[in-house]
Design a protein around this motif. Structure first.
Motif, mmCIF file in Angstrom:
data_model
loop_
_atom_site.group_PDB
_atom_site.id
_atom_site.type_symbol
_atom_site.label_atom_id
_atom_site.label_comp_id
_atom_site.label_asym_id
_atom_site.label_seq_id
_atom_site.Cartn_x
_atom_site.Cartn_y
_atom_site.Cartn_z
ATOM 1 N N LEU A 161 23.106 62.955 -57.273
ATOM 2 C CA LEU A 161 24.126 63.540 -58.140
ATOM 3 C C LEU A 161 23.572 63.867 -59.521
ATOM 4 C CD1 LEU A 161 27.097 61.223 -57.105
ATOM 5 C CD2 LEU A 161 26.800 63.650 -56.530
ATOM 6 N N MET A 162 22.727 62.998 -60.051
ATOM 7 C CA MET A 162 22.148 63.281 -61.360
ATOM 8 C C MET A 162 21.199 64.479 -61.285
ATOM 9 S SD MET A 162 23.562 61.438 -63.557
ATOM 10 C CE MET A 162 22.564 62.029 -64.917
ATOM 11 N N GLY A 163 20.526 64.649 -60.160
ATOM 12 C CA GLY A 163 19.675 65.831 -59.985
ATOM 13 C C GLY A 163 20.486 67.116 -60.006
ATOM 14 N N LEU A 164 21.649 67.096 -59.365
ATOM 15 C CA LEU A 164 22.542 68.253 -59.358
ATOM 16 C C LEU A 164 23.056 68.544 -60.773
ATOM 17 C CD1 LEU A 164 23.834 70.207 -57.298
ATOM 18 C CD2 LEU A 164 25.744 68.617 -57.127
ATOM 19 N N PHE A 165 23.353 67.494 -61.498
ATOM 20 C CA PHE A 165 23.819 67.616 -62.877
ATOM 21 C C PHE A 165 22.762 68.298 -63.756
ATOM 22 C CE2 PHE A 165 23.536 65.633 -67.103
ATOM 23 C CZ PHE A 165 24.761 65.987 -67.646
ATOM 24 N N ILE A 166 21.523 67.899 -63.598
ATOM 25 C CA ILE A 166 20.418 68.478 -64.372
ATOM 26 C C ILE A 166 20.294 69.970 -64.081
ATOM 27 C CG2 ILE A 166 17.908 68.473 -64.675
ATOM 28 C CD1 ILE A 166 18.058 65.411 -63.983
ATOM 29 N N ALA A 167 20.342 70.336 -62.789
ATOM 30 C CA ALA A 167 20.179 71.743 -62.399
ATOM 31 C C ALA A 167 21.288 72.610 -62.990
ATOM 32 C CB ALA A 167 20.174 71.854 -60.877
ATOM 33 N N GLY A 168 22.524 72.133 -62.952
ATOM 34 C CA GLY A 168 23.639 72.914 -63.473
ATOM 35 C C GLY A 168 23.537 73.171 -64.962
ATOM 36 N N ASN A 169 23.095 72.166 -65.717
ATOM 37 C CA ASN A 169 22.978 72.340 -67.161
ATOM 38 C C ASN A 169 21.830 73.265 -67.542
ATOM 39 O OD1 ASN A 169 24.981 70.651 -68.824
ATOM 40 N ND2 ASN A 169 24.400 69.265 -67.177
ATOM 41 N N VAL A 174 30.049 74.886 -63.148
ATOM 42 C CA VAL A 174 30.608 74.383 -61.887
ATOM 43 C C VAL A 174 29.573 73.559 -61.135
ATOM 44 C CG1 VAL A 174 31.518 75.075 -59.635
ATOM 45 C CG2 VAL A 174 32.300 76.240 -61.698
ATOM 46 N N VAL A 175 28.321 74.028 -61.096
ATOM 47 C CA VAL A 175 27.261 73.276 -60.404
ATOM 48 C C VAL A 175 27.107 71.890 -61.019
ATOM 49 C CG1 VAL A 175 24.768 73.168 -59.987
ATOM 50 C CG2 VAL A 175 25.997 75.312 -59.625
ATOM 51 N N ALA A 176 27.072 71.818 -62.356
ATOM 52 C CA ALA A 176 26.946 70.517 -63.027
ATOM 53 C C ALA A 176 28.158 69.639 -62.741
ATOM 54 C CB ALA A 176 26.786 70.714 -64.531
ATOM 55 N N SER A 177 29.317 70.257 -62.666
ATOM 56 C CA SER A 177 30.552 69.489 -62.477
ATOM 57 C C SER A 177 30.674 68.888 -61.086
ATOM 58 C CB SER A 177 31.764 70.383 -62.754
ATOM 59 O OG SER A 177 31.953 71.322 -61.707
ATOM 60 N N LEU A 178 30.005 69.470 -60.103
ATOM 61 C CA LEU A 178 30.115 68.963 -58.735
ATOM 62 C C LEU A 178 29.671 67.507 -58.643
ATOM 63 C CD1 LEU A 178 28.800 72.043 -56.707
ATOM 64 C CD2 LEU A 178 31.167 71.250 -56.910
ATOM 65 N N ALA A 179 28.741 67.122 -59.536
ATOM 66 C CA ALA A 179 28.234 65.748 -59.521
ATOM 67 C C ALA A 179 29.164 64.769 -60.219
ATOM 68 C CB ALA A 179 26.858 65.705 -60.183
ATOM 69 N N VAL A 188 17.962 63.732 -67.178
ATOM 70 C CA VAL A 188 16.684 63.167 -66.716
ATOM 71 C C VAL A 188 16.590 61.687 -67.100
ATOM 72 C CG1 VAL A 188 14.176 63.279 -66.958
ATOM 73 C CG2 VAL A 188 15.516 65.396 -66.792
ATOM 74 N N ILE A 189 17.009 61.353 -68.325
ATOM 75 C CA ILE A 189 16.994 59.958 -68.770
ATOM 76 C C ILE A 189 17.957 59.122 -67.922
ATOM 77 C CG2 ILE A 189 17.500 58.395 -70.702
ATOM 78 C CD1 ILE A 189 16.699 60.693 -72.580
ATOM 79 N N GLY A 190 19.131 59.679 -67.635
ATOM 80 C CA GLY A 190 20.091 58.971 -66.796
ATOM 81 C C GLY A 190 19.545 58.712 -65.413
ATOM 82 N N LEU A 191 18.864 59.698 -64.836
ATOM 83 C CA LEU A 191 18.262 59.543 -63.512
ATOM 84 C C LEU A 191 17.223 58.430 -63.518
ATOM 85 C CD1 LEU A 191 17.757 60.473 -60.606
ATOM 86 C CD2 LEU A 191 16.238 62.252 -61.514
ATOM 87 N N ALA A 192 16.390 58.406 -64.558
ATOM 88 C CA ALA A 192 15.368 57.360 -64.657
ATOM 89 C C ALA A 192 16.011 55.978 -64.759
ATOM 90 C CB ALA A 192 14.473 57.613 -65.866
#
Length: 401
Positions: free
Chosen positions: A74-82, A99-104, A168-172
């Motif tokens: 989900l965090m990867g999807l968030f990064i891509a949308g932003n 919308v892509v970022a919001s899906l996560a 990226v920081i959140g994913l880590a």
């Protein structure tokens, strides 16, 4: 509180920043793409609707994946949308990125709420959920004001690029700190769906839609309201968002504390007071000091409802809470979408920039009525159950030898 809650809060911080930073940047984005303020408000509505769709969809798709791994996806999807929002050449592409970022968003908070609640003792569940949501509220004190300032001074594209970096920081943090929480044995999708047969679950979600929608009716249009009505300079919007964020932090922590003690009374007080304050905002918006105080109160009262509403859903959907938890996060954002759309409509109809406050007051009052109805139904169900128990025939005593 376990250290893993910090990782969840970091992810929430990034998500909270991207969700709310657009409020202070609507005039800049609208001007850059050559669209009206109400049209730019679709970036709020589109994000919210993406959460509504993504919450159940991604939660269902993730039923066969460990909760930690799903949080990472989900965090990867968030990064891509932003990143897509940051480089968008036209308004439509930026809307797609939002919308892509919001899906996560919905699935992250839904799954994260379940993980947070499982990491602590039963009597601390609402506090643990509130701790995770602290990342979302702190984003409004630090991330959103800084993002707004950067967007106004350097460019809104830079803001969204930085938000992607927060992801990226959140994913880590999730990779490093969140444990592999085992999925409960014997719980399948049909068990998760069965929770929606419970009227109390549906009522809690309806309260979420209306109550938090009341907040967004006003806050979505805070930038034009404060600059055109209250007379603040554009740069002052940043500090008004700080006040809103400080209110959110305080309200969230208070809501989490008292929801573990008296959940429904907490909802009565916060929703009732929110309706009153939103109605008063139509008047206080004309005075700088009064407007600033009101904005802080809206943040506090709005987020005081979040931990009790989320815990209410978890309690009523016990045994299989993951999908219900995620859908309730979607319900928060359905309220956001509904209120942002209604707020834009009343502005476009010529009622002025303060008109969305009346929309918010009506929505919050409706949520309070649903809370009272929910409690009444629960009391009646309890009395009926007690009566059936007392009327049941006594079991014959075993023969004595």
């Amino acid at each position: 509180m376990p250290l893993a809650l910090l990782a969840l809060a970091i992810g929430a911080f990034g998500i909270g920043t991207t969700e709310f930073v657009i409020m202070g940047l609507l005039p800049q984005v609208a001007g850059d793409f050559g669209v009206s303020i109400p049209t730019a408000g679709l970036l709020v509505t589109g994000y919210a609707l993406g959460v509504v769709i993504g919450a159940p969809l991604l939660t269902v798709l993730g039923t066969k994946v460990s909760r930690k791994r799903m949080l990472m996806v989900l965090m990867g999807l968030f990064i891509a949308g932003n990143l897509l929002s940051a480089v968008a050449p036209v308004f439509a592409v930026m809307l797609i990125g939002r919308v892509v970022a919001s899906l996560a968003h919905g699935a992250f908070f839904g799954i994260g709420s379940v993980v947070a609640a499982e990491l602590v003792a039963p009597q601390k569940k609402a506090g643990a959920i509130a701790m995770m949501f602290t990342g979302l509220t702190v984003a409004n004190v630090v991330g959103v004001p800084l993002g707004t300032l950067i967007g106004q001074q350097i460019g809104w594209r830079v803001t969204f690029a930085i938000v992607a970096g927060l992801g990226v920081i959140g994913l880590a943090g999730i990779v490093k700190l969140v444990p592999e929480v085992p999925r409960p044995e014997g719980v399948h999708l049909r068990h998760e769906l069965a929770a929606f047969k419970n009227a109390q679950v549906l009522l809690a979600m309806a309260m979420t839609v209306l109550g938090f929608g009341g907040v967004f009716a006003a806050i979505t249009y805070i930038a034009p309201m404060m600059t055109h009505v209250a007379g603040f300079a554009d740069g002052s919007v940043t500090w008004l968002l700080v006040l809103f964020g400080l209110g959110m932090v305080g309200g969230n922590l208070i809501g989490g504390k008292f929801a573990d003690r008296a959940l429904m009374p907490m909802l009565y007080v916060s929703l009732g007071a929110l309706a009153v304050v939103l109605a008063l905002f139509t008047l206080t918006a004309h005075n700088k000091i009064a407007a600033a105080v009101t904005i802080a109160l809206i943040g506090a009262l709005g987020f005081a409802t979040v931990p009790p509403l989320q815990k209410r859903v978890l309690d009523q959907a016990h045994g299989a809470p993951t999908l219900a938890s995620a859908v309730n996060i979607g319900a928060f954002n359905l309220g956001n979408a509904l209120s942002a759309w209604l707020g834009g409509m009343v502005i476009a109809a010529g009622f002025g920039y303060t008109a969305p406050n009346w929309v918010g007051a009506v929505l919050a009052a409706a949520a309070l009525l649903l809370a009272l109805l929910s409690a009444a139904l629960e009391r009646r169900s309890t009395r009926t159950g007690a009566a059936l128990t007392s009327d049941a025939p006594a079991m014959p005593e075993p023969a004595r030898h």
